[in-house]
Design a protein around this motif. Sequence first.
Motif, PDB file in Angstrom:
ATOM      1  N   UNK A   1      -3.793   7.456   2.866  1.00  0.00           N
ATOM      2  CA  UNK A   1      -2.674   8.103   3.537  1.00  0.00           C
ATOM      3  C   UNK A   1      -3.165   9.350   4.271  1.00  0.00           C
ATOM      4  N   UNK A   2      -2.404   9.775   5.250  1.00  0.00           N
ATOM      5  CA  UNK A   2      -2.787  10.916   6.081  1.00  0.00           C
ATOM      6  C   UNK A   2      -1.754  12.026   5.920  1.00  0.00           C
ATOM      7  N   UNK A   3      -2.227  13.229   5.681  1.00  0.00           N
ATOM      8  CA  UNK A   3      -1.317  14.363   5.573  1.00  0.00           C
ATOM      9  C   UNK A   3      -0.865  14.804   6.960  1.00  0.00           C
TER      10      UNK A   3
ATOM     11  N   UNK B   1      -2.551  13.144  -7.465  1.00  0.00           N
ATOM     12  CA  UNK B   1      -2.781  12.472  -6.179  1.00  0.00           C
ATOM     13  C   UNK B   1      -2.321  11.019  -6.224  1.00  0.00           C
ATOM     14  N   UNK B   2      -2.553  10.368  -7.354  1.00  0.00           N
ATOM     15  CA  UNK B   2      -2.087   8.987  -7.503  1.00  0.00           C
ATOM     16  C   UNK B   2      -0.567   8.930  -7.423  1.00  0.00           C
ATOM     17  N   UNK B   3       0.083   9.858  -8.057  1.00  0.00           N
ATOM     18  CA  UNK B   3       1.550   9.919  -8.010  1.00  0.00           C
ATOM     19  C   UNK B   3       2.022  10.093  -6.567  1.00  0.00           C
TER      20      UNK B   3
ATOM     21  N   UNK C   1      -5.096  15.759  -2.145  1.00  0.00           N
ATOM     22  CA  UNK C   1      -4.307  14.828  -1.350  1.00  0.00           C
ATOM     23  C   UNK C   1      -5.071  14.134  -0.250  1.00  0.00           C
ATOM     24  N   UNK C   2      -6.304  14.536  -0.020  1.00  0.00           N
ATOM     25  CA  UNK C   2      -7.098  13.905   1.032  1.00  0.00           C
ATOM     26  C   UNK C   2      -7.929  12.780   0.438  1.00  0.00           C
ATOM     27  N   UNK C   3      -7.850  11.571   0.974  1.00  0.00           N
ATOM     28  CA  UNK C   3      -8.625  10.444   0.440  1.00  0.00           C
ATOM     29  C   UNK C   3     -10.115  10.640   0.682  1.00  0.00           C
TER      30      UNK C   3
ATOM     31  N   UNK D   1       1.832  20.574   0.589  1.00  0.00           N
ATOM     32  CA  UNK D   1       0.639  20.618  -0.262  1.00  0.00           C
ATOM     33  C   UNK D   1      -0.555  21.247   0.449  1.00  0.00           C
ATOM     34  N   UNK D   2      -0.469  21.374   1.759  1.00  0.00           N
ATOM     35  CA  UNK D   2      -1.540  22.049   2.490  1.00  0.00           C
ATOM     36  C   UNK D   2      -1.642  23.521   2.089  1.00  0.00           C
TER      37      UNK D   2
END
Length: 299
Positions: free
Chosen positions: A227-229, A163-165, A219-221, A235-236
């Motif tokens: 950031x917003x998907x 996720x950091x990447x 990927x969700x903060x 990745x969803x």
Amino acid sequence: MKKLHEDRASAIFERRTTNNDDEMIEVEAAIKAAMSVLDKKGNNMEAAKSAAQEAFAAVRKQKDLPVKLDEFGRDLNIEKQMQMKVRAEARQRKRSQAFNSNKLAYMELDDPKIEGESNTDESDSESQAYQSQRDLVQRAADEIFSEASEEYGQLSFVKRRMEEWKREYSSSYKDAYMSLNLPLVFSPYVRLELLRWDPLHKGLDFQEMKWYKLLFTYGLPEDGKDFVQDDGDADLELVPNLVAKVALPILHYEISHCWDMLGQQETVNAIAATKLIVQQVSHESEALADYNFLILHPQ
């Protein structure tokens, strides 16, 4: 684990076959004895009573095997007779349990158990042996990442690093086609935890497992402000892809090699697991199509 589940299914099938053979021998002997009496005495109440007595005596006689001595004078049929007695007692216990269960179901207005269905033909000793072997396998699986460094030994750390990447270096993340590679990265951790998923014998589904809860939010903060998907983010499809690549083959194997069609609870669990898979996997998936074919055309 596949081999362990398949051996368990084979043992249940063999026990049911043996029980059926025992019962058929008794039934055939009883019918033969009863028909012999009716042929001699005719069709009347007295003849029917005598026929019933002869049938009962024939069944008891079947349980008394003739003496068969080996070269040392030991009766070879004693052990066989004891095994038949144990199986008969086990069948009687199951009949009593089924009767009580049906009686309770009718009283509670639930769906009663259908005659001919079976919860299991597994003996207590076989069940305990399976549990012991399964626990050994799971303990061994728990040790696989024990010597790995923390950042690779736990799924949560690997997820955080990915996720950091994605968040800080999104361009290189896309250039590396990480959306396609993520299932390969996470599948070893998912596969290990799914060793505890027994879709035919346990009601627990993988949605309650750590891997599912962790990766469902990939990927969700946490604060919802990073950031917003977007809907086009590949990745969803991470969790559905993992279900299709890891969980679905497990269920496919279980249904193909281990499912007892006469097992009431196994069938209920198989239906629940199938619904769970169908909810997660794309209907265009070839793996799902193969699974549906297996369900519609069981061997």
